[in-house]
Design a protein around this motif. Structure first.
Motif, short mmCIF file in Angstrom:
data_model
loop_
_atom_site.label_atom_id
_atom_site.label_comp_id
_atom_site.label_asym_id
_atom_site.label_seq_id
_atom_site.Cartn_x
_atom_site.Cartn_y
_atom_site.Cartn_z
N LEU A 179 0.75 -1.32 0.10
CA LEU A 179 0.08 -0.10 -0.15
C LEU A 179 0.93 1.19 -0.03
O LEU A 179 0.54 2.26 -0.68
N ASP A 180 1.95 1.30 0.76
CA ASP A 180 2.75 2.51 0.71
C ASP A 180 3.29 2.63 -0.55
O ASP A 180 3.42 3.71 -1.04
N ARG A 181 3.95 1.56 -1.26
CA ARG A 181 4.47 1.76 -2.45
C ARG A 181 3.57 2.06 -3.39
O ARG A 181 3.92 3.15 -4.48
N THR A 182 2.29 1.85 -3.37
CA THR A 182 1.21 2.16 -4.27
C THR A 182 1.08 3.81 -4.31
O THR A 182 1.03 4.25 -5.65
N LEU A 183 1.29 4.44 -3.32
CA LEU A 183 1.20 5.82 -3.42
C LEU A 183 2.30 6.44 -4.10
O LEU A 183 2.28 7.60 -4.88
#
Length: 268
Positions: free
Chosen positions: A115-119
């Motif tokens: 999820l963090d990388r998605t941002l």
């Protein structure tokens, strides 16, 4: 005129090109010209002003390498384009996958990482000549909102790519909506997750400004703040700007003053 370097990895070598440009934006376009000529795959982080040669690297001095005028003529006024529907959908599917993993006890950390990388994919990537490129606009002043101090920075190494709404807040908001998405069609879940990500703009600040975003402003919106707050309010609360009007929003940039992702025709 400032001197820049671009480090390019080709199939057979890693080379350094040295050149001059009026500013960082112009340097980016020249670097892309170098990359195309060398058959390399460039990223925004290839462009630096200070570097140390690594093992096997060499400085290449070429006659007839692209200058500022040539690069501008080849690339036009804007080198970057918003993410298209295909890229946006795939990034949203990654976010949904991360949410599912976060619900699995022994895979929770993996889900949160995804999820963090998605941002980062949503705020730092773009299309260049129609191709999806990682970190294409990570520190690109002509594409992202930025502060006055960031606009005056002498090197991209002085800049920080900051998320106006911290990733922890976005992750929490996505998680709160995940239960509903498990009961709807995939296309609807993708559309709603895209709406959330579209409300979380990046901002380029200086290292000194980034240090002001400490305490409850590092991973949150401040005292009693939430996802529903205006997207740029943290910078006011930190004293970086007095109002959002002090932020610079490039005319052809990828984000609007309302904190929305600006999609070009047919990209939404």
């Amino acid at each position: 005129m400032p001197e820049y370097f671009t480090r390019l990895k080709t199939p057979t070598d890693t080379v350094i090109h040295r050149f001059q440009a009026n500013d960082f934006t112009e340097a980016c376009r020249i670097a892309w010209s170098h990359a195309r000529a060398a058959g390399a795959v460039p990223t925004a982080t290839n462009l630096v002003e200070k570097f140390r040669l690594k093992a096997g690297e060499r400085i290449v001095e070429q006659a007839g390498i692209p200058n500022a005028a040539t690069a501008l003529a080849e690339n036009g006024p804007a080198a970057f384009e918003p993410l298209d529907l295909v890229a946006r959908r795939e990034i949203c599917l990654l976010a949904l996958r991360g949410l599912r993993l976060a619900d699995t006890p022994h895979l929770r950390r993996l889900g949160h990482f995804l999820l963090d990388r998605t941002l980062w994919f949503w705020t730092a990537d773009a299309l260049v000549k129609g191709e999806y490129v990682r970190d294409a606009v990570k520190r690109e002043l002509s594409a992202l909102p930025h502060t006055e101090a960031a606009a005056r920075a002498k090197s991209p190494s002085e800049l920080r790519h900051e998320h106006a709404v911290p990733r922890k807040i976005v992750r929490k908001h996505l998680t709160s909506r995940h239960a509903r998405w498990s009961d709807v069609a995939e296309d609807e879940a993708v559309a709603e997750s895209a709406e959330v990500l579209d409300r979380c703009p990046p901002v380029l600040v200086t290292i000194e400004e980034d240090r002001k975003l400490g305490g409850k402003l590092r991973a949150g919106m401040g005292e009693d703040g939430s996802f529903e707050d205006p997207p740029f309010v943290r910078y006011e609360r930190a004293g970086i700007v007095k109002s959002v009007d002090e932020l610079h929003f490039p005319k052809d940039g990828l984000w609007t003053p309302e904190g929305r992702y600006r999609s070009s025709a047919g990209h939404r």
